[in-house]
Design an enzyme around this catalytic site. Structure first.
Site, mmCIF file in Angstrom:
data_model
loop_
_atom_site.group_PDB
_atom_site.id
_atom_site.type_symbol
_atom_site.label_atom_id
_atom_site.label_comp_id
_atom_site.label_asym_id
_atom_site.label_seq_id
_atom_site.Cartn_x
_atom_site.Cartn_y
_atom_site.Cartn_z
ATOM 1 N N ILE A 5 37.150 47.143 38.750
ATOM 2 C CA ILE A 5 36.542 48.156 39.614
ATOM 3 C C ILE A 5 37.594 48.705 40.564
ATOM 4 O O ILE A 5 38.229 47.958 41.312
ATOM 5 C CB ILE A 5 35.369 47.565 40.422
ATOM 6 C CG1 ILE A 5 34.310 46.997 39.468
ATOM 7 C CG2 ILE A 5 34.748 48.615 41.331
ATOM 8 C CD1 ILE A 5 33.250 46.188 40.163
ATOM 9 N N GLY A 43 45.035 47.017 45.072
ATOM 10 C CA GLY A 43 43.856 46.398 45.660
ATOM 11 C C GLY A 43 42.549 46.856 45.047
ATOM 12 O O GLY A 43 42.307 48.031 44.896
ATOM 13 N N SER A 44 41.700 45.932 44.666
ATOM 14 C CA SER A 44 40.419 46.301 44.087
ATOM 15 C C SER A 44 39.568 45.056 43.881
ATOM 16 O O SER A 44 39.645 44.118 44.658
ATOM 17 C CB SER A 44 40.615 47.061 42.778
ATOM 18 O OG SER A 44 39.430 47.706 42.423
ATOM 19 N N ARG A 45 38.791 45.058 42.776
ATOM 20 C CA ARG A 45 37.813 43.992 42.583
ATOM 21 C C ARG A 45 37.527 43.808 41.093
ATOM 22 O O ARG A 45 37.603 44.753 40.307
ATOM 23 C CB ARG A 45 36.544 44.390 43.328
ATOM 24 C CG ARG A 45 35.300 43.602 43.016
ATOM 25 C CD ARG A 45 34.196 44.083 43.932
ATOM 26 N NE ARG A 45 32.879 43.798 43.404
ATOM 27 C CZ ARG A 45 31.753 44.042 44.061
ATOM 28 N NH1 ARG A 45 31.787 44.568 45.262
ATOM 29 N NH2 ARG A 45 30.589 43.760 43.520
#
Length: 220
Positions: A157, A187-189
């Site tokens: 994501i 940066g993320s998920r």
């Protein structure tokens, strides 16, 4: 420790920028020693940030038919029972791992098997911890089925800073547990959806490592 291939362009641009910045400073301010040292320090910090962001550590991966490896470095921000509406369309246990800019951003297969489903979704760039980021942000969805017929779904994501998701898998591929399946920049998920009844081995707020931390143990 190696440098990931996804960082080659960023590293080249960083080196070019540093070269131009230092050349301009030297040409226009040859006697400004304090300014030049500030530029040198900032240049070194920028180079270190790019190198550490795209680092790709090497390590032994312990595989297991029943174990689910963490797909990314980061911190566990969600553990909950939820409805997975894209592929399974039923209740699953969701575990979400948030990757900050200082984490390794390599993404790894949580289990081995055959890729039964893959889809890329264009979307928004809400902050990665927003509840709707899992369904509204730019993302990929991957489903792997192991040799026992158990399937696990996971998503890359994009967040507010991450504007490029890279993946290396497609439907029908046979993949190994812990093998790299993608990369997310800045940066993320990653979300992972597990069958109900799966034994969860991590807690909220726990710092986890991709390909090394055992998130859970499958019961079937």
């Amino acid at each position: 420790m190696t440098f990931h291939k996804e960082g080659y362009t960023s590293l080249a641009l960083c080196i070019l920028f540093i070269f131009i910045l230092n050349a301009v400073t030297q040409f226009y301010y040859p006697q400004a020693f304090a300014l030049k040292w500030v530029i040198y320090i900032l240049s070194a910090l920028l180079f270190i940030i790019i190198v550490q962001f795209f680092r790709s550590p090497s390590f032994a991966i312990n595989t297991g038919e029943q174990t689910v490896l963490c797909p990314a470095d980061g911190k566990v921000v969600v553990i909950e029972e939820t409805e997975e509406g894209e592929f399974f369309k039923d209740k699953r246990i969701q575990i979400s791992v948030f990757m900050s800019p200082v984490n390794v951003h390599v993404n790894r297969n949580p289990i081995g098997g055959v890729v039964k489903y893959f889809k890329y979704h264009p979307g928004k760039y809400l902050v990665a911890w927003h509840p709707k980021s899992s369904t509204e942000n730019e993302r990929t969805t991957v489903v792997i089925e192991n040799s026992k017929g158990t399937s696990v779904l996971f998503r890359q994501i994009a967040g507010a800073m991450a504007r490029r998701i890279v993946w290396y898998v497609k439907e029908g591929d046979k993949v190994d547990q812990g093998q790299q399946f993608g990369f997310i920049k800045f940066g993320s998920r990653v979300d992972i959806f597990l069958p109900l009844g799966t034994k969860i081995n991590v807690n909220l707020g726990e710092v986890v490592k991709g390909g090394r931390t055992v998130l859970a143990e499958l019961t079937a």
